[in-house]
Design an enzyme around this catalytic site. Sequence first.
Site, PDB file in Angstrom:
ATOM      1  N   GLY A  10      70.932  78.713  39.232  1.00 14.75           N
ATOM      2  CA  GLY A  10      69.832  79.037  40.138  1.00 14.75           C
ATOM      3  C   GLY A  10      68.753  79.860  39.440  1.00 14.75           C
ATOM      4  N   LEU A  12      67.778  83.080  39.833  1.00 18.47           N
ATOM      5  CA  LEU A  12      68.253  84.367  39.322  1.00 18.47           C
ATOM      6  C   LEU A  12      69.345  84.169  38.275  1.00 18.47           C
ATOM      7  CD1 LEU A  12      68.531  87.441  39.294  1.00 18.47           C
ATOM      8  CD2 LEU A  12      70.087  87.237  41.250  1.00 18.47           C
ATOM      9  N   ASP A  34      82.650  75.173  43.625  1.00 21.28           N
ATOM     10  CA  ASP A  34      82.036  75.234  44.947  1.00 21.28           C
ATOM     11  C   ASP A  34      82.687  76.430  45.639  1.00 21.28           C
ATOM     12  OD1 ASP A  34      81.410  74.985  47.668  1.00 21.28           O
ATOM     13  OD2 ASP A  34      81.220  72.814  47.509  1.00 21.28           O
ATOM     14  N   ILE A  35      81.902  77.423  45.976  1.00 23.60           N
ATOM     15  CA  ILE A  35      82.507  78.659  46.500  1.00 23.60           C
ATOM     16  C   ILE A  35      83.155  78.460  47.867  1.00 23.60           C
ATOM     17  CG2 ILE A  35      81.192  80.288  45.093  1.00 23.60           C
ATOM     18  CD1 ILE A  35      79.367  80.784  47.529  1.00 23.60           C
ATOM     19  N   ALA A  58      74.150  80.785  46.540  1.00 28.51           N
ATOM     20  CA  ALA A  58      73.916  80.812  47.987  1.00 28.51           C
ATOM     21  C   ALA A  58      73.167  79.557  48.397  1.00 28.51           C
ATOM     22  CB  ALA A  58      73.096  82.048  48.381  1.00 28.51           C
ATOM     23  N   THR A  60      70.014  78.822  49.868  1.00 29.87           N
ATOM     24  CA  THR A  60      68.843  79.703  49.965  1.00 29.87           C
ATOM     25  C   THR A  60      67.651  79.089  50.713  1.00 29.87           C
ATOM     26  OG1 THR A  60      68.098  78.941  47.798  1.00 29.87           O
ATOM     27  CG2 THR A  60      69.410  80.960  47.844  1.00 29.87           C
ATOM     28  N   TYR A 123      69.734  82.351  58.138  1.00 33.04           N
ATOM     29  CA  TYR A 123      69.951  82.801  56.751  1.00 33.04           C
ATOM     30  C   TYR A 123      70.237  84.309  56.721  1.00 33.04           C
ATOM     31  CZ  TYR A 123      68.693  84.149  51.944  1.00 33.04           C
ATOM     32  OH  TYR A 123      68.687  84.693  50.686  1.00 33.04           O
ATOM     33  N   LYS A 127      73.795  86.399  55.603  1.00 33.69           N
ATOM     34  CA  LYS A 127      73.846  87.473  54.600  1.00 33.69           C
ATOM     35  C   LYS A 127      74.382  88.766  55.221  1.00 33.69           C
ATOM     36  CE  LYS A 127      72.299  85.534  50.810  1.00 33.69           C
ATOM     37  NZ  LYS A 127      73.114  85.507  49.586  1.00 33.69           N
TER      38      LYS A 127
HETATM   39  N1  LIG Z   1      65.011  83.431  46.355  1.00 33.58           N
HETATM   40  C1  LIG Z   1      64.745  84.500  47.093  1.00 33.58           C
HETATM   41  O1  LIG Z   1      63.587  84.743  47.482  1.00 33.58           O
HETATM   42  C2  LIG Z   1      65.831  85.476  47.460  1.00 33.58           C
HETATM   43  C3  LIG Z   1      65.513  86.595  48.236  1.00 33.58           C
HETATM   44  C4  LIG Z   1      66.537  87.494  48.579  1.00 33.58           C
HETATM   45  C5  LIG Z   1      67.833  87.253  48.159  1.00 33.58           C
HETATM   46  N2  LIG Z   1      68.108  86.137  47.421  1.00 33.58           N
HETATM   47  C6  LIG Z   1      69.494  85.900  47.027  1.00 33.58           C
HETATM   48  O2  LIG Z   1      69.579  85.976  45.613  1.00 33.58           O
HETATM   49  C7  LIG Z   1      70.594  85.093  45.149  1.00 33.58           C
HETATM   50  C8  LIG Z   1      70.011  84.177  44.090  1.00 33.58           C
HETATM   51  O3  LIG Z   1      68.966  83.410  44.673  1.00 33.58           O
HETATM   52  P1  LIG Z   1      68.190  82.274  43.863  1.00 33.58           P
HETATM   53  O4  LIG Z   1      66.785  82.301  44.341  1.00 33.58           O
HETATM   54  O5  LIG Z   1      68.494  82.382  42.419  1.00 33.58           O
HETATM   55  O6  LIG Z   1      68.896  80.951  44.465  1.00 33.58           O
HETATM   56  P2  LIG Z   1      68.738  79.437  44.002  1.00 33.58           P
HETATM   57  O7  LIG Z   1      67.727  79.303  42.932  1.00 33.58           O
HETATM   58  O8  LIG Z   1      68.582  78.631  45.247  1.00 33.58           O
HETATM   59  O9  LIG Z   1      70.165  79.107  43.342  1.00 33.58           O
HETATM   60  C9  LIG Z   1      71.279  78.981  44.154  1.00 33.58           C
HETATM   61  C10 LIG Z   1      72.502  78.885  43.284  1.00 33.58           C
HETATM   62  O10 LIG Z   1      73.618  78.762  44.153  1.00 33.58           O
HETATM   63  C11 LIG Z   1      74.411  77.681  43.716  1.00 33.58           C
HETATM   64  N3  LIG Z   1      75.128  77.133  44.865  1.00 33.58           N
HETATM   65  C12 LIG Z   1      74.625  76.648  46.021  1.00 33.58           C
HETATM   66  N4  LIG Z   1      75.610  76.262  46.838  1.00 33.58           N
HETATM   67  C13 LIG Z   1      76.768  76.512  46.177  1.00 33.58           C
HETATM   68  C14 LIG Z   1      78.145  76.341  46.491  1.00 33.58           C
HETATM   69  N5  LIG Z   1      78.549  75.814  47.665  1.00 33.58           N
HETATM   70  N6  LIG Z   1      79.056  76.719  45.577  1.00 33.58           N
HETATM   71  C15 LIG Z   1      78.690  77.244  44.389  1.00 33.58           C
HETATM   72  N7  LIG Z   1      77.421  77.429  44.028  1.00 33.58           N
HETATM   73  C16 LIG Z   1      76.464  77.068  44.928  1.00 33.58           C
HETATM   74  C17 LIG Z   1      73.447  76.709  43.087  1.00 33.58           C
HETATM   75  O11 LIG Z   1      74.174  75.858  42.208  1.00 33.58           O
HETATM   76  P3  LIG Z   1      73.590  74.413  41.717  1.00 33.58           P
HETATM   77  O12 LIG Z   1      72.162  74.588  41.387  1.00 33.58           O
HETATM   78  O13 LIG Z   1      74.445  74.123  40.498  1.00 33.58           O
HETATM   79  O14 LIG Z   1      73.830  73.473  42.859  1.00 33.58           O
HETATM   80  C18 LIG Z   1      72.533  77.684  42.342  1.00 33.58           C
HETATM   81  O15 LIG Z   1      73.130  78.067  41.137  1.00 33.58           O
HETATM   82  C19 LIG Z   1      71.106  84.349  46.393  1.00 33.58           C
HETATM   83  O16 LIG Z   1      72.242  85.025  46.887  1.00 33.58           O
HETATM   84  C20 LIG Z   1      69.988  84.510  47.380  1.00 33.58           C
HETATM   85  O17 LIG Z   1      70.435  84.424  48.714  1.00 33.58           O
HETATM   86  C21 LIG Z   1      67.138  85.253  47.051  1.00 33.58           C
END
Ligand SMILES: NC(=O)c1ccc[n+]([C@@H]2O[C@H](COP(=O)([O-])OP(=O)(O)OC[C@H]3O[C@@H](n4cnc5c(N)ncnc54)[C@H](OP(=O)(O)O)[C@@H]3O)[C@@H](O)[C@H]2O)c1
Length: 281
Positions: A10, A12, A34-35, A58, A60, A123, A127
């Site tokens: 993802g 982050l 897969d979590i 997550a 997201t 969402y 969380k």
């Molecule tokens: N983006 C934001 O603005 C934001 C804001 C606040 C908090 N957060 C939190 O910060 C964290 C990182 O966010 P991000 O923006 O990096 O998210 P992201 O780019 O959407 O990446 C999500 C990651 O989760 C993995 N994933 C999704 N479903 C899964 C499952 N069932 N089992 C295992 N892995 C799974 C994806 O894997 P694949 O790609 O391999 O499918 C990917 O590595 C998350 O917890 C998010 O909720 C994000």
Amino acid sequence: MKALVIGATGLLGQALIGQWTGDEVVGLGSRDVDIRDRARVRQIVEENHPDWIVLAAAYTDVDGCETNRELAFSVNRDGAVNVAHAARDARARLLFLSSDYVFEGNKTSPYEIDDSRNPQSVYGRTKAEAEIALVGILPQCSIVRTSWVFGVGGKCFPETILKLATSRPTLDVVQDQRGCPTYTVDLARAIVELCHQDASGLVHVTNSGECSWFEFAREIVARAGLTSEVRPISSQQIARPAPRPRYSVLAATSRQHYRIEMPEWKDALGRYLEERNQSAS
Ligand SMILES: NC(=O)c1ccc[n+]([C@@H]2O[C@H](COP(=O)([O-])OP(=O)(O)OC[C@H]3O[C@@H](n4cnc5c(N)ncnc54)[C@H](OP(=O)(O)O)[C@@H]3O)[C@@H](O)[C@H]2O)c1
């Protein structure tokens, strides 16, 4: 130290893998684990013997969560619970990523870690419920709330604005939601530092300062030297499935306890644009 990053593919996760030097780090995407699969999570944790697990995985898609509620809860809450059980049984520390969307957004000053949760979206509820469940399983776990994450390597707000601004003369962006943008590189560095400091409990980590989405978009377009006109609109003018907090700036107090400094979001945006240019060339 050995760290296991779940969600390494993802936005982050990629930054974590890039920034985490000096320790052994294993990164896994959803193809590796897969979590939602409790047995597989346990197996992966047992095989890797990590000191720290960073759970950056997550579902997201904030609007998608409204229509796919079951999926949202099964990944964001129940998946996190699976990881927490495996971490507890393997005696690993856990750092979980949470969100500013656990707050309702009615405050006018930054949210502190002990402000009450009152999520308005599915969402946000996933969380908030995960946070509560995780503390029940692992009272010492670390929960990092962040907001408005952007970075190279995936979909994010600046990427969308840059694409639109190259094809449209005007862009309408909401001006009545305020928060703080957070660059994955800065967030990743802070997370590594928190693990090294053996952090536990809630910590708010975002870049410094605050803005509206409109101000953020205006800055992106200006910094990129594009000519699109960015116009302010209200949230009511664009119907989106998930309600967003009107104000969700997270206070710096909790991270300052760990002496973690975060650059201003405008500084972070400049570095993001440089990284984006470099990765494109
Ligand atoms: N983006 C934001 O603005 C934001 C804001 C606040 C908090 N957060 C939190 O910060 C964290 C990182 O966010 P991000 O923006 O990096 O998210 P992201 O780019 O959407 O990446 C999500 C990651 O989760 C993995 N994933 C999704 N479903 C899964 C499952 N069932 N089992 C295992 N892995 C799974 C994806 O894997 P694949 O790609 O391999 O499918 C990917 O590595 C998350 O917890 C998010 O909720 C994000």
